[in-house]
Design a protein around this motif. Structure first.
Motif, mmCIF file in Angstrom:
data_model
loop_
_atom_site.group_PDB
_atom_site.id
_atom_site.type_symbol
_atom_site.label_atom_id
_atom_site.label_comp_id
_atom_site.label_asym_id
_atom_site.label_seq_id
_atom_site.Cartn_x
_atom_site.Cartn_y
_atom_site.Cartn_z
ATOM 1 N N MET A 18 42.708 22.605 3.369
ATOM 2 C CA MET A 18 42.332 21.193 3.369
ATOM 3 C C MET A 18 40.851 21.003 3.041
ATOM 4 N N ALA A 19 40.013 21.874 3.527
ATOM 5 C CA ALA A 19 38.565 21.709 3.399
ATOM 6 C C ALA A 19 38.049 22.058 2.002
ATOM 7 N N ILE A 20 38.594 23.079 1.378
ATOM 8 C CA ILE A 20 38.062 23.532 0.079
ATOM 9 C C ILE A 20 38.135 22.435 -0.979
ATOM 10 N N LEU A 26 33.114 16.827 -3.040
ATOM 11 C CA LEU A 26 31.755 16.420 -2.662
ATOM 12 C C LEU A 26 30.711 17.059 -3.570
ATOM 13 N N VAL A 27 30.908 18.321 -3.887
ATOM 14 C CA VAL A 27 29.969 19.015 -4.782
ATOM 15 C C VAL A 27 29.978 18.361 -6.158
ATOM 16 N N PHE A 164 26.341 16.841 3.595
ATOM 17 C CA PHE A 164 26.271 15.811 2.567
ATOM 18 C C PHE A 164 25.985 14.476 3.229
ATOM 19 N N SER A 165 25.023 13.746 2.693
ATOM 20 C CA SER A 165 24.702 12.429 3.224
ATOM 21 C C SER A 165 24.562 11.444 2.070
ATOM 22 N N GLN A 166 24.520 10.171 2.399
ATOM 23 C CA GLN A 166 24.460 9.134 1.378
ATOM 24 C C GLN A 166 23.216 9.274 0.509
#
Length: 184
Positions: A18-20, A26-27, A164-166
């Motif tokens: 699920m995470a990958i 996100l990357v 990860f942030s805005q």
């Protein structure tokens, strides 16, 4: 005991599965934002590179305006040194203001306004301004998609854990939000 270890391994595999994909998304979005910002920098640098030619053309007509020319060159250098959207936005505001000062000088020299080199530079600057607007829009679109993804559940859980942030939008200066006054 073997069942517990087996269940833990299965749980780790499920979480990783699920995470990958979420991490990869996100990357990708993070890279899209960086790429869009790089494009903004490219067109702003193009604009800054046109400035010395504009200054030299105007200098030929208005040698006594040295302070204005120095302000323009200093503003151009600040644009080239900007590394973040906030720095670039502020530097670009200063450059726009400095170019406005050159336009005031130009108004005093009707023969300069008819000069082919000057007219060509003005056309190139206008085209570059349009490119900057397009690239800002693309950057803000990439930021919007990234920020939306980072804030939505359950991605916000993964984003927070993975650092990860805005991202910040590329915003116009308050002075740029008012319509310019045009008079003939």
């Amino acid at each position: 005991m073997k069942k517990i270890v087996g269940i833990l391994i299965l749980l780790v595999v499920v979480i990783a599965a699920m995470a990958i994909p979420k991490y990869n998304k996100l990357v990708k979005l993070d890279n899209d934002v960086d790429s869009a910002f790089s494009q903004v920098q490219v067109v702003v640098k193009r604009r800054a590179d046109l400035i010395p030619n504009l200054v030299n053309t105007v200098k030929g007509y208005a040698k006594h305006e040295q302070e204005t020319f120095e302000k323009v060159i200093q503003a151009r250098n600040t644009v080239n040194e900007a590394r973040t959207p906030a720095e670039l936005s502020k530097a670009e505001q200063n450059l726009t203001s400095a170019i406005g000062d050159i336009n005031v000088v130009v108004e005093a020299y009707p023969e300069l306004k008819a000069d082919k080199n000057f007219l060509n530079l003005q056309a190139q600057l206008e085209g570059t301004e349009n490119r900057i607007a397009v690239e800002r829009q693309r950057y803000n679109g990439a930021v919007k998609e990234f920020n939306l993804t980072v804030r939505q559940f359950p991605m916000n859980l993964f984003a927070g854990m993975l650092g990860f942030s805005q991202k910040d939008y590329f915003e116009a200066a308050p002075a740029e939000q008012n319509a310019p006054e045009v008079s003939f």
